[in-house]
Design an enzyme around this catalytic site. Structure first.
Site, short mmCIF file in Angstrom:
data_model
loop_
_atom_site.label_atom_id
_atom_site.label_comp_id
_atom_site.label_asym_id
_atom_site.label_seq_id
_atom_site.Cartn_x
_atom_site.Cartn_y
_atom_site.Cartn_z
N GLU A 189 1.12 -0.61 -0.20
CA GLU A 189 -0.06 0.41 -0.34
C GLU A 189 0.94 1.57 -0.42
O GLU A 189 1.64 1.32 0.97
CB GLU A 189 -0.76 0.40 1.20
CG GLU A 189 -1.88 -1.05 1.62
CD GLU A 189 -2.34 -0.99 2.23
OE1 GLU A 189 -3.70 -1.69 2.25
OE2 GLU A 189 -2.55 -0.19 3.46
N CYS A 190 0.53 2.25 -0.89
CA CYS A 190 1.25 3.62 -0.44
C CYS A 190 3.00 3.46 -1.05
O CYS A 190 3.68 3.02 -1.63
CB CYS A 190 0.41 4.52 0.26
SG CYS A 190 0.81 6.06 0.17
N GLY A 191 3.60 3.63 0.21
CA GLY A 191 4.41 3.61 0.63
C GLY A 191 5.55 2.56 -0.27
O GLY A 191 6.68 2.78 -0.44
#
Length: 446
Positions: free
Chosen positions: A322-324
């Protein structure tokens, strides 16, 4: 039904000092020997880290849409069974968002204490307090506290501006040794504030002479007709999931980890920042969001951790990012000053940090198993040749949201999902995600 003293701390806007004072109040109650449970309104990872340190217990999210009213009620009712006091920190301004902090407070009858920064204000303080107290007749309004007052006379001036029927809860003088440092995405993470304990104790001292030091009114949580929480089907029985957790990968909802355990998964943590390898016996890997951009050179040098993640992917074992966590899988990451650092190279593409946020808001994924809620908040832009297998969408506008990628054994997106909103969907991410994600609605392009 279970009753427990409870207070909702809100404000007219962000930046008024809600988190600082909620954390200080949690520490004050704890110092007085009370068992404190703190909740945070809306999607947030950073404020709960501070609040959790202050209270000494994990901080869970409450949101009428992302978490759901029934699940919020269940969380509050469970907390009321063991806590001496419950504190809920709002998000943004009291009436901002759909649903808002006011919606949440009204839904559960939690009295609202409004924190108003008195900096650069005098008698207008009373007008702001009047508006907050009167805007919604159904809102249980408890009173107002002036934050960042400049002098005792200044505190008297703002107090005298209040209508007589609005309770004055006290004031906290401006003090740079109390304020919490921030950066892009929000507050600095709790583990990175060297003097956090000093700041929390100082905030508690400042609140000790206010009416907030008293126990708030009791609130009854639960409902006589409410159904008990449904038993979790062990969709992930025996599955061993490695979770990256350190200052680079820290955006994790406690409720998500609780769900994995309830579904039968065995969870083990490792730190890419400490160059720890993925546990060799892990069946799946979860790379949550965080701040890889702040630690990119160190991550690039940590070959032991990187080699183990590549080996995990090459063995065809699931990676949920997720994301980072997704940025870490890319070919490269460029920070705001133009410095480019190679990443793991497991997902083709490059990300660049922008000067301001690129995407912000609630998101949801639709699939054959229903809807998975969550949110997005990031400053980077991704360029990749990969075609998404679907997109999340905005729940109100129905505009197309974050892309969902499936590449080899990797399932990745900018969206931070709240897994308890759909346990079966969440379990599918770690087992049979490709079929589920291909059924994800694409929405309408923004």
């Amino acid at each position: 039904m279970t009753a427990c003293p409870a207070l909702f701390i809100s404000a007219p806007a962000s930046g008024q000092g809600k988190t600082t004072l909620t954390a200080g109040l949690a520490r004050l109650h704890r110092r007085l020997g009370r068992r404190v449970r703190v909740f945070k309104t809306g999607p947030d990872f950073l404020d709960p880290m501070i609040l959790g340190r202050a209270a000494g217990t994990p901080v869970y999210s409450l949101d009428l849409w992302m978490v759901g009213e029934a699940a919020c009620r269940q969380l509050l009712e469970e907390a009321a069974q063991t806590a001496d006091v419950i504190l809920v920190e709002g998000v943004m301004g009291l009436f901002d968002g759909t649903p808002s902090s006011a919606d949440l407070a009204a839904a559960f009858g939690i009295p609202v204490a409004a924190v108003i920064s008195a900096q650069s204000l005098a008698q207008t303080f009373g007008a702001i307090a009047f508006g907050l107290a009167r805007f919604r007749p159904d809102l249980p309004f408890h009173g107002v506290l002036a934050n960042r007052t400049g002098s005792p006379r200044h505190a008297d001036m703002v107090r005298e501006s209040l209508p007589s029927d609005i309770r004055w809860l006290g004031h906290v003088p401006a003090d740079r040794h109390i304020e919490l440092p921030d950066r892009h995405l929000g507050l600095v993470q709790a583990n990175e504030i060297d003097d956090l304990e000093v700041r929390l104790e100082r905030a508690a001292d400042a609140l000790a002479g206010t009416q907030l030091a008293d126990l708030p009114p009791p609130v009854e949580f639960g409902h006589p007709a409410a159904a008990p929480r449904a038993a979790r089907v062990p969709h992930l029985a025996g599955l061993r999931i490695a979770v990256a957790r350190d200052d680079a990968f820290s955006f994790i909802y406690p409720a998500n980890l609780d769900l994995l355990a309830a579904l039968g998964a065995q969870i083990e943590y490792f730190s890419p920042l400490d160059d720890e390898p993925v546990p060799a016996h892990a069946d799946a890997l979860y790379l949550p969001g965080g701040y890889p951009e702040l630690h990119a050179p160190l991550l690039a040098r940590n070959h032991r951790s990187a080699a183990s993640i590549r080996a995990h992917a090459n063995a065809g074992r699931r990676i949920v990012a997720e994301c980072g966590g997704m940025l870490y899988l890319l070919d490269s990451l460029t920070d705001k000053v133009g410095r480019t650092t190679p990443m793991l190279g497991l997902m083709p593409g490059d990300a660049t940090l922008a000067a301001r946020f690129v995407s912000l808001g609630m998101q949801q994924q639709h699939g054959r198993l229903g809807t998975l809620t969550g949110h997005t908040f990031h400053y980077s832009r991704l360029v990749t040749p990969l075609e998404p297998v679907g997109h999340a969408m905005h729940p109100v506008t129905h505009l197309r949201g974050e892309a969902i990628f499936h590449h080899g054994s990797i399932v990745a997106s900018y969206m931070h999902a709240y897994w308890p909103s759909n346990p079966a969907f969440a379990a599918s991410l770690f087992k049979d995600a490709p079929g589920e994600l291909r059924a994800t609605a694409t929405g309408t392009a923004a």
